[in-house]
Design a protein around this motif. Structure first.
Motif, PDB file in Angstrom:
ATOM      1  N   VAL A  57       8.220   3.670   0.490  1.00 35.99           N
ATOM      2  CA  VAL A  57       8.724   2.266   0.740  1.00 35.99           C
ATOM      3  C   VAL A  57       8.189   1.857   1.965  1.00 35.99           C
ATOM      4  CG1 VAL A  57      10.540   0.768   1.030  1.00 35.99           C
ATOM      5  CG2 VAL A  57      10.822   3.117  -0.319  1.00 35.99           C
ATOM      6  N   ASN A  60      -5.631   1.878  -2.343  1.00 33.33           N
ATOM      7  CA  ASN A  60      -5.437   3.195  -1.471  1.00 33.33           C
ATOM      8  C   ASN A  60      -4.008   3.083  -1.216  1.00 33.33           C
ATOM      9  OD1 ASN A  60      -8.057   3.847  -1.934  1.00 33.33           O
ATOM     10  ND2 ASN A  60      -8.601   2.259  -0.421  1.00 33.33           N
ATOM     11  N   VAL A  61      -3.582   4.324  -0.925  1.00 31.22           N
ATOM     12  CA  VAL A  61      -2.177   4.408  -0.234  1.00 31.22           C
ATOM     13  C   VAL A  61      -2.410   4.433   1.412  1.00 31.22           C
ATOM     14  CG1 VAL A  61      -0.288   5.912   0.104  1.00 31.22           C
ATOM     15  CG2 VAL A  61      -1.037   5.875  -2.148  1.00 31.22           C
ATOM     16  N   VAL A  62      -1.844   3.453   2.020  1.00 33.74           N
ATOM     17  CA  VAL A  62      -1.850   3.260   3.424  1.00 33.74           C
ATOM     18  C   VAL A  62      -0.529   2.916   3.979  1.00 33.74           C
ATOM     19  CG1 VAL A  62      -4.152   2.425   3.208  1.00 33.74           C
ATOM     20  CG2 VAL A  62      -2.317   0.991   2.973  1.00 33.74           C
ATOM     21  N   GLU A  63       0.645   3.010   3.325  1.00 36.31           N
ATOM     22  CA  GLU A  63       1.846   2.658   3.906  1.00 36.31           C
ATOM     23  C   GLU A  63       2.977   3.592   3.309  1.00 36.31           C
ATOM     24  OE1 GLU A  63       2.251  -1.679   4.419  1.00 36.31           O
ATOM     25  OE2 GLU A  63       1.623  -1.933   2.474  1.00 36.31           O
ATOM     26  N   GLY A  64       4.025   3.487   3.796  1.00 34.58           N
ATOM     27  CA  GLY A  64       5.218   4.384   3.285  1.00 34.58           C
ATOM     28  C   GLY A  64       5.592   5.488   4.569  1.00 34.58           C
ATOM     29  N   SER A  83      10.963   7.109   0.739  1.00 33.36           N
ATOM     30  CA  SER A  83       9.953   7.674   1.474  1.00 33.36           C
ATOM     31  C   SER A  83       8.786   7.022   1.197  1.00 33.36           C
ATOM     32  CB  SER A  83       9.867   9.220   1.227  1.00 33.36           C
ATOM     33  OG  SER A  83       9.604   9.585  -0.135  1.00 33.36           O
ATOM     34  N   GLY A 118       0.541  -1.277  -0.031  1.00 36.30           N
ATOM     35  CA  GLY A 118       0.137  -0.005  -0.044  1.00 36.30           C
ATOM     36  C   GLY A 118       0.796   1.329  -0.022  1.00 36.30           C
ATOM     37  N   SER A 119       2.039   1.291  -0.346  1.00 41.55           N
ATOM     38  CA  SER A 119       2.853   2.448  -0.481  1.00 41.55           C
ATOM     39  C   SER A 119       2.526   2.986  -1.778  1.00 41.55           C
ATOM     40  CB  SER A 119       4.370   2.061  -0.417  1.00 41.55           C
ATOM     41  OG  SER A 119       4.761   1.095  -1.101  1.00 41.55           O
TER      42      SER A 119
END
Lengths: 542, 161
Positions: free
Chosen positions: A97, B118-122, A95, A84-85
């Protein structure tokens, strides 16, 4: 416009429509104009070598080249294929990752639905067979930008197979005709992108940024059905347009969203295929054609000098290093007939539904433009080739009464010319579709001459907020509407320049142009040259 | 480099804890797969290794494995260990698997879960960089190409900034 429209299909721009002029462009199979043994026959292909350095050699026309492509397209999605990055082009190193992307122990892949849909849509657009069951594998190799030591891919049973990609080439000159060529799509598979390495040779180290690691890629394998750099570049260009129309990838080669590797070999017609070499990581369409043709020429030279082609990439069958991905069950796709009842729609993918939602493909759009507006195929090509140009064109058409052919000419020559000169994108144009539409209406009503229209256009480009009508009024560019006044001016010009009239009567036909010029000056450019000519000729003959 | 190797053969939670396989055994498995492929008629090692399974491994195969795996089969002892490992894996052939589809995943009857886009990490660069032996600004540092750190440290670079 006297200038030929074809100017905008020039080299330097890759269109999904190309002039085939490469010297090494020999086709296997039924002859479409290419020849062997120097017998030209009724060949309509103008064979002009790409490389000026080579003087024609005896055996050169007896070689056939074969080009296959492996194309990696970055999927346009918000997040990565198995994590989900975020997917984003420019960001501070490492950043974007996640723990999975960094391959920390204990993390597992979770498949992104959007990436699967992108793969299916691309497969459908390329007439592929969509495998209702596909599998994921691990491909092992060591490289610092591959933290896990393996890449998750779909080598054995990919998501789509056996499709085809059609592209158009223009063969021959005067008359030229458009020929559709196809290249078979062997397979389309989902796989992970790797990170980026920056090599610091001074300190003997490599800097690793994993932002790109794990982004979803579509690998498209094109069979070796192409025979030169130009064909390969055209096929790639058409694929770019398709991916952009589908929205599955932005396919921008400069940003690394589309990467091409070429497999090239040469052989004598009738004999088996030669040894392949690979040209990797081609990042621009123009360089692609050149690099492929260069390699073809290099192989030909090598073989003609008695050498042999060495394949340096692999000496063993590279199947070593593959194993099934044990953390992912098979990927199952459904159609309307096989959808399990009561299934969570979020968890199932319906191929039929995706097929219905496919947007219009470039090939269909081009055909529609030719049919609807009577334009030449190369015009429709040029309209699709520039981002936003088609929309601009259609907006002008909507608002103007002028003929579509006029609109096409103005958009592709004048408007596009101004953009290119100033290196602007369509979205940055100071002239709006409405402004151009209004200008074309004035021209259509014969309120202004075409040279006056050009002047107005230049003014519009300066973006002072004035409408075409205002500019015409300010600069007094309206055409002389009073025929009597024109007659008067012509008569007085003829009287004032008897020697020119004598010259004309003695047979110098071009003297009329001088007279037209004089009348135009007298009218302060407000008379149409054709109208002037007509009046003068009438007056002279009476 | 050693961190990369351990990442690639790292233990994952949920797997039964095994002793860490010796490097040569890990590649014995790969070489064995290669031999099996040859037995099924694909172009492979038939000519390179003894198809009867006496375990004799050719110099060419060793070179290839070394290049792929970065394992140094420098000594005769290492090659002998590799041959023993292949022989050990070969015992799998004793099982008759005619007409049986290989199992690729114990999850083959499960549904593959599809995640929404969806963007959920990083945004955890600092945390991740702490794992690295060497770091330059916000980049991980690895040796150039595929050389291990130990080999590099032996050579003294002649200029330092």
């Amino acid at each position: 416009m006297a200038a030929p429209m074809l100017r905008w299909c020039c080299p330097g721009r890759r269109f999904a429509f190309a002039w085939v002029g490469c010297g090494s462009c020999h086709r296997r199979g039924p002859p479409t104009g290419s020849t062997s043994n120097g017998k030209r026959g009724q060949s309509s292909v103008a064979q002009q070598p790409h490389f000026t350095a080579q003087k024609p050699r005896e055996g050169e026309h007896e070689w056939a080249a074969v080009v296959g492509l492996e194309i990696h397209a970055q999927i346009a999605s918000n997040s990565k294929l198995f994590s989900g990055s975020q997917v984003h082009f420019a960001a501070p190193p490492n950043s974007l990752v996640s723990f999975f992307d960094a391959s920390l122990p204990g993390t597992l892949p979770v498949l992104n639905r959007r990436c699967v849909e992108a793969a299916v849509m691309t497969g459908l657009a390329l007439d592929c067979h969509i495998n209702r069951k596909s599998l994921f594998d691990r491909k092992h190799y060591f490289y610092a930008d591959l933290p896990a030591g393996y890449q998750i891919t779909q080598q054995r049973l990919p998501i789509a197979v056996n499709g085809s990609l059609a592209y158009s080439v223009c063969v021959g000159r005067k008359p030229s005709r458009m020929v559709t060529r196809t290249v078979r799509v062997k397979q389309i598979q989902l796989e992970q992108d790797s990170g980026k390495s920056l090599h610091d040779d001074l300190r003997s180290q490599t800097l690793i940024d994993l932002n790109r690691a794990g982004i979803g890629l579509l690998e498209l394998v094109l069979e070796p059905d192409m025979s030169c750099g130009e064909e390969a570049a055209t096929a790639v260009r058409e694929l770019q347009l398709i991916l952009q129309a589908l929205g599955t990838s932005q396919a921008n080669m400069a940003e690394g969203q589309l990467r091409v590797d070429a497999n090239i070999s040469v052989h004598r017609p009738g004999e088996p295929l030669g040894v392949r070499t690979e040209v990797k990581n081609l990042n621009s369409a123009r360089f692609l054609a050149k690099a492929i043709d260069y390699e073809i020429q290099r192989q030909i030279n090598e073989l003609e000098n008695g050498g042999e082609i060495l394949n340096e990439t692999r000496s063993f069958d590279n199947r070593l290093g593959f194993m099934p991905e044990p953390n992912l069950p098979p990927l199952l796709l459904y159609d309307s007939g096989s959808l399990p009842s009561g299934a969570d729609p979020q968890q199932v993918i319906n191929v039929d539904q995706l097929r219905e939602r496919l947007p219009e493909l470039p090939r269909v759009t081009r055909e529609r433009l030719v049919r609807q507006y009577g334009m030449l195929p190369e015009h429709s090509c040029a309209l699709l080739n520039e981002v936003g140009l088609l929309e601009f064109f259609q907006n002008v058409i909507k608002e103007t009464r002028a003929e579509p052919k006029k609109v096409t000419s103005w958009v592709l020559n004048t408007f596009l010319g101004f953009l290119k000169q100033r290196n602007l994108a369509v979205s940055e144009s100071p002239v709006t579709p409405s402004a151009l539409a209004e200008l074309l209406d004035l021209l259509d009503r014969k309120a202004i001459s075409s040279s006056a229209a050009k002047q107005v256009f230049e003014e519009l480009w300066r973006n002072d907020g004035k409408t075409p009508a205002q500019i015409v009024a300010e600069k007094k560019l309206e055409l002389l509407q009073d025929p009597e006044a024109l007659e008067q001016l012509c008569r007085s010009t003829l009287e004032a320049h008897p020697h020119v009239v004598m010259d004309l009567k003695r047979g110098n036909a071009r003297a009329i142009n001088k007279l037209i010029g004089l009348v135009r000056k007298a009218t302060l450019g407000r008379a149409d040259p054709t109208a002037i000519k007509e009046v003068l000729e009438r007056q002279l003959s009476s | 480099m050693s961190s990369l190797l351990s990442a690639s053969r790292g233990l994952r939670t949920g797997e039964a804890a095994l002793r860490r396989p010796r490097r040569s055994e890990m590649w014995a498995r790969a070489a064995h797969l290669g031999l099996r492929a040859a037995a099924r008629g694909r172009r492979g090692f038939t000519s390179k290794a003894d198809p009867q399974g006496s375990g004799r491994v050719t110099g060419e195969l060793i070179q290839h494995l070394e290049r792929l795996s970065l394992v140094d089969f420098g000594s005769q002892e290492a090659v002998a260990r590799l041959e023993k490992a292949i022989a050990f894996a070969d015992r799998l052939r004793a099982v008759n698997t005619d007409g049986v589809e290989p199992m690729e995943s114990v999850l083959e009857d499960r549904c593959l879960y599809l995640r929404s886009d969806n963007v959920v990490e990083g945004s955890c660069a600092e945390e991740l960089l702490q794992n690295s032996h060497r770091v330059v600004e916000e980049y991980f540092v690895a040796p150039p190409g595929n050389i291990s750190w130990s080999k590099l440290d032996e050579k003294q670079p002649f200029s330092h900034r």
